[in-house]
Design a protein around this motif. Structure first.
Motif, PDB file in Angstrom:
ATOM      1  N   ILE B  72       3.145  -0.233  21.035  1.00  0.00           N
ATOM      2  CA  ILE B  72       3.164  -1.534  20.365  1.00  0.00           C
ATOM      3  C   ILE B  72       4.531  -2.199  20.450  1.00  0.00           C
ATOM      4  CG2 ILE B  72       1.242  -1.169  18.803  1.00  0.00           C
ATOM      5  CD1 ILE B  72       3.227  -0.301  16.675  1.00  0.00           C
ATOM      6  N   LYS B  81       5.480   3.754  19.731  1.00  0.00           N
ATOM      7  CA  LYS B  81       4.075   4.073  19.977  1.00  0.00           C
ATOM      8  C   LYS B  81       3.340   4.317  18.667  1.00  0.00           C
ATOM      9  CE  LYS B  81       4.962   5.926  24.523  1.00  0.00           C
ATOM     10  NZ  LYS B  81       5.313   7.122  25.261  1.00  0.00           N
ATOM     11  N   ARG B 110      -2.324   3.784  10.886  1.00  0.00           N
ATOM     12  CA  ARG B 110      -1.379   3.424   9.823  1.00  0.00           C
ATOM     13  C   ARG B 110      -2.084   3.369   8.478  1.00  0.00           C
ATOM     14  NH1 ARG B 110       3.238   0.749  10.836  1.00  0.00           N
ATOM     15  NH2 ARG B 110       3.412   2.204  12.543  1.00  0.00           N
ATOM     16  N   LEU B 114       1.124   2.906   2.196  1.00  0.00           N
ATOM     17  CA  LEU B 114       2.508   2.554   2.515  1.00  0.00           C
ATOM     18  C   LEU B 114       2.874   2.821   3.968  1.00  0.00           C
ATOM     19  CD1 LEU B 114       4.290   3.687  -0.754  1.00  0.00           C
ATOM     20  CD2 LEU B 114       3.972   1.366   0.063  1.00  0.00           C
ATOM     21  N   GLY B 115       1.901   3.144   4.819  1.00  0.00           N
ATOM     22  CA  GLY B 115       2.190   3.165   6.239  1.00  0.00           C
ATOM     23  C   GLY B 115       2.400   4.519   6.880  1.00  0.00           C
ATOM     24  N   CYS B 116       2.102   5.601   6.189  1.00  0.00           N
ATOM     25  CA  CYS B 116       2.169   6.914   6.837  1.00  0.00           C
ATOM     26  C   CYS B 116       1.034   7.037   7.863  1.00  0.00           C
ATOM     27  CB  CYS B 116       2.054   8.030   5.799  1.00  0.00           C
ATOM     28  SG  CYS B 116       3.470   8.144   4.701  1.00  0.00           S
ATOM     29  N   PRO B 117       1.101   8.001   8.768  1.00  0.00           N
ATOM     30  CA  PRO B 117       0.043   8.151   9.774  1.00  0.00           C
ATOM     31  C   PRO B 117      -1.125   8.986   9.246  1.00  0.00           C
ATOM     32  CG  PRO B 117       1.858   9.619  10.274  1.00  0.00           C
ATOM     33  CD  PRO B 117       2.235   8.898   9.012  1.00  0.00           C
ATOM     34  N   ARG B 168      -3.454  -5.735  16.930  1.00  0.00           N
ATOM     35  CA  ARG B 168      -3.947  -5.188  15.678  1.00  0.00           C
ATOM     36  C   ARG B 168      -4.380  -6.337  14.770  1.00  0.00           C
ATOM     37  NH1 ARG B 168      -1.269  -3.767  10.832  1.00  0.00           N
ATOM     38  NH2 ARG B 168       0.737  -4.436  11.674  1.00  0.00           N
ATOM     39  N   ASP B 182       1.149  -6.061   6.641  1.00  0.00           N
ATOM     40  CA  ASP B 182       1.750  -4.746   6.467  1.00  0.00           C
ATOM     41  C   ASP B 182       0.922  -3.927   5.489  1.00  0.00           C
ATOM     42  OD1 ASP B 182       3.931  -4.709   8.165  1.00  0.00           O
ATOM     43  OD2 ASP B 182       5.149  -5.894   6.793  1.00  0.00           O
ATOM     44  N   PRO B 183       1.074  -2.599   5.531  1.00  0.00           N
ATOM     45  CA  PRO B 183       0.384  -1.769   4.537  1.00  0.00           C
ATOM     46  C   PRO B 183       0.819  -2.132   3.119  1.00  0.00           C
ATOM     47  CG  PRO B 183       1.202  -0.425   6.326  1.00  0.00           C
ATOM     48  CD  PRO B 183       1.763  -1.791   6.536  1.00  0.00           C
ATOM     49  N   GLY B 184      -0.027  -1.792   2.163  1.00  0.00           N
ATOM     50  CA  GLY B 184       0.309  -2.053   0.764  1.00  0.00           C
ATOM     51  C   GLY B 184      -0.018  -3.449   0.301  1.00  0.00           C
TER      52      GLY B 184
END
Lengths: 253, 207
Positions: B72, B81, B110, B114-117, B168, B182-184
């Motif tokens: 990305i 990546k 994602r 909060l964006g962890c894998p 995305r 974004d996450p969250g």
């Protein structure tokens, strides 16, 4: 004391005592700058009765900051903010190969935690002793800004080793910033320099960590210390003020 | 006014004060504004995205996910990546409207907390996040934990017999498409107004 030189007579340099050389240098500078009254004003001021070791926490925090500044300057001689793998490799070089590298990096890494702990102890001392009250509110406000800036240092410094923990902690931290309504998404873009963690995110964090915020912290520490000297420090709250006896003669008590 | 001749409104001292302070102010602004704009520039510049070929249609069954690594951000190696979980669209469970961009379902790894894998656990048919316990079902909808919306998705398309993956996008709990957030940041109800689309994300293909 050497006899004053007469006109036409060469000065007797050989009899000049070495111990006076240092004094002479200091005097030479002071005659041209008049710094000594300011230093005396800063260092030899009156302090109230009953002060204790808790009053040294501010100085301890200052020295923790100075230790971070010194070790950080020298770590910057080896560190490379390169997201394509150079950052991790340079940290690995510092830790494993560079002479005393692990020691200096260790001082910086553990000193960061020490500084945060000392700041909170210092803040607790000021809070529980009521030392933030009039006329010291501005000292307190500057101190709170210093606390926030130190936390910014912690956040930006955490990314720099660029291992898995650093990368994911920064992803999470930036996304926490992003949950602020309206401005959050743009704040995240500002921190990352784009919509995703990108090529310049690391150098951006590095610049904030080693140039922007330390400069601001240094300036604000100067203001904080000036106010401490200007206003004096408070007595512990459990000590009652004792009026002068001659003032009591005229009171009704 | 003292220090002025008859009829004068500005004396020498005041004029010099104005000029000196004005020149200093102009100099300060001339340095500060470009620097701030320089630092904030990436907020406003749109990042392009290229379609990447990830395999043949036969590679992606309906019943389970295949893992594909997508780049990305170019030029920064591993850090640029991300992982996509890809399967063929299954009309019996995928109830969102069908179009040319979702013949293959590609979920972003994602986590939307909060964006962890997240990791796909095939035995449980769940996506599980290691950080704070977020759980998603087989379609990527939130099944438990703190995530605020379903897993993000990627546009997919068929091109010359190959499956390609594109930009995305984010979805709300009804799988309505939004530009990538974004996450969250929740997208249900008032969330889509609290967290507006950004200038920096790539354009959504029109569906």
């Amino acid at each position: 004391m050497p006899r004053p030189k007469r006109p036409g007579e060469a000065q007797d340099v050989g009899a000049f005592p070495p111990a006076e050389a240092g004094i002479t240098v200091v005097d030479w500078i002071d005659e041209r700058t008049s710094l000594s009254p300011g230093i005396r004003w800063m260092l030899f001021r009156k302090v109230p009765k009953g002060i204790n070791w808790a009053y040294t926490l501010g100085s301890a925090t200052l020295f923790a900051f100075l230790a971070q500044a010194v070790t950080g300057v020298f770590l910057a001689m080896y560190y490379r903010p390169d997201a394509a793998g150079g950052a991790y490799e340079s940290i690995r070089y510092i830790t494993d190969d560079a002479f005393l590298g692990q020691f200096v990096r260790g001082m910086h890494k553990w000193g960061a935690s020490v500084m945060i702990i000392l700041i909170f102890l210092h803040m607790a001392r000021v809070f529980f002793y009521g030392a933030y009250k009039y006329p010291r509110e501005l000292t307190w406000i500057i101190g709170v800004v210093l606390l926030i800036l130190t936390l910014v240092m912690g956040f930006t410094g955490y990314l720099l080793p660029f291992d898995q923990r650093a990368y994911w902690a920064t992803i999470v931290g930036v996304n926490i910033n992003g949950t602020g309504p309206f401005v959050g998404p743009f704040l995240s873009d500002f921190l990352r320099a784009g919509p995703e963690f990108g090529a310049t995110t690391l150098s951006r964090f590095y610049a904030i960590h080693m140039l922007l915020v330390p400069g601001a912290i240094g300036a604000l520490i100067g203001a904080h210390l000036y106010l401490v000297s200007k206003l004096g420090i408070t007595a512990p709250p459990w000590l009652k003020a004792e009026p002068e006896p001659e003032l009591l003669e005229h009171s009704e008590v | 006014m003292p220090g002025t001749f008859e009829g004068e409104t500005v004396n020498r001292r005041r004029f010099m004060n104005l000029v000196t302070n004005g020149a200093g102010g102009v100099a300060a602004v001339a340095i500060t504004l470009p620097v701030l704009g320089f630092a904030a520039g990436p907020i406003f510049s749109r990042v392009p995205f290229e379609w990447q070929t990830i395999g043949m249609p036969a590679d992606f069954p309906k019943s389970t996910y295949q893992t594909r690594v997508v780049e990305i951000v170019q030029g920064i190696g591993e850090a640029g990546k991300t992982t996509a979980y890809v399967r063929a669209r299954d009309p019996s469970i995928d109830t969102e409207p069908e179009d040319q961009y979702n013949q293959f379902v590609a979920l972003s790894s994602r986590c939307m907390h909060l964006g962890c894998p997240v990791r796909f656990v095939a035995a449980a048919e769940r996506f599980i996040c290691p950080c704070h316990g977020g759980v998603y079902d087989f379609r990527g909808m939130v099944a438990g934990g703190p995530p605020v919306r379903p897993l993000d998705r990627f546009y997919t398309r068929l091109k010359d017999g190959y499956v390609q993956i594109g930009p995305r996008y984010s979805v709300n709990s009804e799988l309505r498409r939004f530009s990538p957030r974004d996450p969250g940041e929740p997208l249900d109800g008032v969330g889509q107004y609290l967290y507006p689309a950004r200038f920096s994300t790539s354009q959504i293909p029109q569906s």
